[in-house]
Design a protein around this motif. Structure first.
Motif, short mmCIF file in Angstrom:
data_model
loop_
_atom_site.label_atom_id
_atom_site.label_comp_id
_atom_site.label_asym_id
_atom_site.label_seq_id
_atom_site.Cartn_x
_atom_site.Cartn_y
_atom_site.Cartn_z
N ARG A 1 0.56 -1.10 0.01
CA ARG A 1 -0.10 0.19 0.32
C ARG A 1 0.69 1.80 0.04
O ARG A 1 0.60 1.89 -0.92
CB ARG A 1 -1.03 0.26 1.51
N ASP A 2 1.92 1.30 0.71
CA ASP A 2 2.68 2.37 0.94
C ASP A 2 3.26 2.35 -0.47
O ASP A 2 3.51 3.69 -0.67
CB ASP A 2 4.00 2.52 1.51
N ALA B 1 2.10 -10.62 -4.49
CA ALA B 1 3.04 -11.86 -3.43
C ALA B 1 3.62 -12.02 -2.34
O ALA B 1 3.61 -12.66 -1.50
CB ALA B 1 3.97 -13.03 -4.72
N ALA B 2 5.12 -10.98 -2.65
CA ALA B 2 5.16 -10.98 -1.19
C ALA B 2 4.48 -9.49 -0.09
O ALA B 2 4.80 -10.30 0.55
CB ALA B 2 7.22 -9.85 -1.52
N LYS C 1 -7.51 -6.95 1.71
CA LYS C 1 -7.49 -7.48 2.88
C LYS C 1 -7.26 -8.88 3.76
O LYS C 1 -8.27 -9.53 3.30
CB LYS C 1 -7.72 -6.20 3.56
N PRO C 2 -6.31 -9.82 4.53
CA PRO C 2 -6.65 -10.59 5.08
C PRO C 2 -7.98 -10.18 5.44
O PRO C 2 -8.47 -12.03 5.92
CB PRO C 2 -4.97 -10.84 6.45
N HIS C 3 -8.39 -9.70 6.44
CA HIS C 3 -9.65 -9.54 7.57
C HIS C 3 -11.36 -9.35 6.10
O HIS C 3 -12.30 -8.93 7.25
CB HIS C 3 -9.32 -9.59 8.69
N ALA C 4 -11.42 -8.97 4.81
CA ALA C 4 -12.33 -8.09 4.07
C ALA C 4 -12.91 -9.89 3.69
O ALA C 4 -12.88 -10.71 3.40
CB ALA C 4 -11.49 -8.45 3.04
N ARG D 1 4.15 -11.64 2.76
CA ARG D 1 3.81 -10.65 4.70
C ARG D 1 2.70 -10.81 4.94
O ARG D 1 3.01 -10.25 6.96
CB ARG D 1 4.69 -9.14 4.47
N GLY D 2 1.90 -10.81 5.35
CA GLY D 2 0.40 -11.24 5.33
C GLY D 2 -0.25 -9.70 5.57
O GLY D 2 -1.30 -9.66 5.78
N GLU D 3 0.46 -9.16 5.04
CA GLU D 3 -0.78 -7.56 3.73
C GLU D 3 -1.80 -7.85 3.45
O GLU D 3 -2.26 -7.08 3.64
CB GLU D 3 0.06 -7.09 3.55
#
Length: 194
Positions: free
Chosen positions: A80-81, A136-137, A191-194, A141-143
Motif C-alpha cells: 500500500r505504501d 505475492a510478497a 485485505k486479510p480480514h475483508a 508478509r500477511g498484508e
C-alpha cells in the motif's frame, strides 16, 4: 576525415537536437517536431539534424523516448505504501503538460508504429508483472490475502485507469486524496480480514 559517432561535436549536436525536439513536443505536440524547428531551437544547422535523423518519424520517436520512464516499479516495502507513493509521483507527472503530450502521442502512434509500441512497452509494459511479484510478497508478509497476485493487471487498471481518465479526458488536476482513495478501494477486497 569523416566524423564518427564518438565525435564530441556530433554527440553535442545530437544531444542539443534531442533536447530541442523534446521541448518542442511538450510545447506543441508531435506536429511541432520537424527538422527545421529542431534545428532553430537547438541552434544547429538543419543538415546536422538530418544527418542524425534522416526521417522525421525517427526524430519524433527519439524525442518521445527521451522522456520515457517505467510507470511503476516495486520493491519489498509494504504494498500500500509503495502504491500511494508511486501513484502520487505518477499523478504529479501526469499533471505536467509534458506528460500529456508524450503519453497521448505514444498511445496514438503505438497503434501503427512499432517504435512507438516499444516506447509504450517501456512505459506500461512490465508494471503488472512487477506488481504481481510485489503483491505475492505482500501476501507472504500477511498484508494481503493469498492469490492477490493473479489479479495484478486488474488492480493496476482500477488505480491507474481512473487517473488517466480524470487527467486526459476530464482535464482535471490529480490530487493526493484521489490517489489514496483509488489505492484503498482497489486493495480493500484483498485485505486479510475483508
Amino acid at each position: 576525415m569523416p566524423r564518427t559517432n564518438d565525435d564530441p561535436r556530433a554527440l553535442r549536436s545530437r544531444a542539443a537536437a534531442l533536447t530541442a525536439a523534446t521541448e518542442l513536443l511538450v510545447e506543441g505536440g508531435p506536429e511541432n517536431v520537424t527538422h527545421a524547428t529542431v534545428a532553430r531551437r537547438a541552434g544547429i544547422g538543419r543538415a546536422t539534424v538530418y544527418r542524425h535523423w534522416p526521417e522525421q518519424q525517427a526524430l519524433l520517436i527519439d524525442a518521445l523516448a527521451n522522456d520515457v520512464r517505467p510507470m511503476l516499479t516495486f520493491d519489498d516495502s509494504p504494498v500500500r505504501d509503495q502504491l500511494v507513493t508511486q501513484l502520487e509521483q505518477l499523478a504529479d507527472r501526469l499533471n505536467q503538460p509534458s506528460a500529456v503530450s508524450v503519453i497521448t502521442t505514444v498511445i496514438q502512434r503505438a497503434e501503427r508504429d512499432k517504435d512507438a509500441r516499444r516506447i509504450r512497452t517501456e512505459i506500461f509494459g512490465t508494471a503488472d508483472e512487477d506488481f504481481a511479484r510485489a503483491l505475492a510478497a505482500g501476501a507472504e508478509r500477511g498484508e494481503l490475502r493469498a492469490g492477490v497476485q493473479e489479479h495484478a493487471k486488474d488492480l493496476i487498471a482500477r488505480m491507474v485507469g481512473p487517473l488517466l481518465f480524470h487527467r486526459f479526458l476530464d482535464g482535471e488536476r490529480l490530487e493526493k486524496d484521489l490517489v489514496v482513495s483509488l489505492v484503498d478501494a482497489a486493495l480493500a477486497p484483498w485485505k486479510p480480514h475483508a
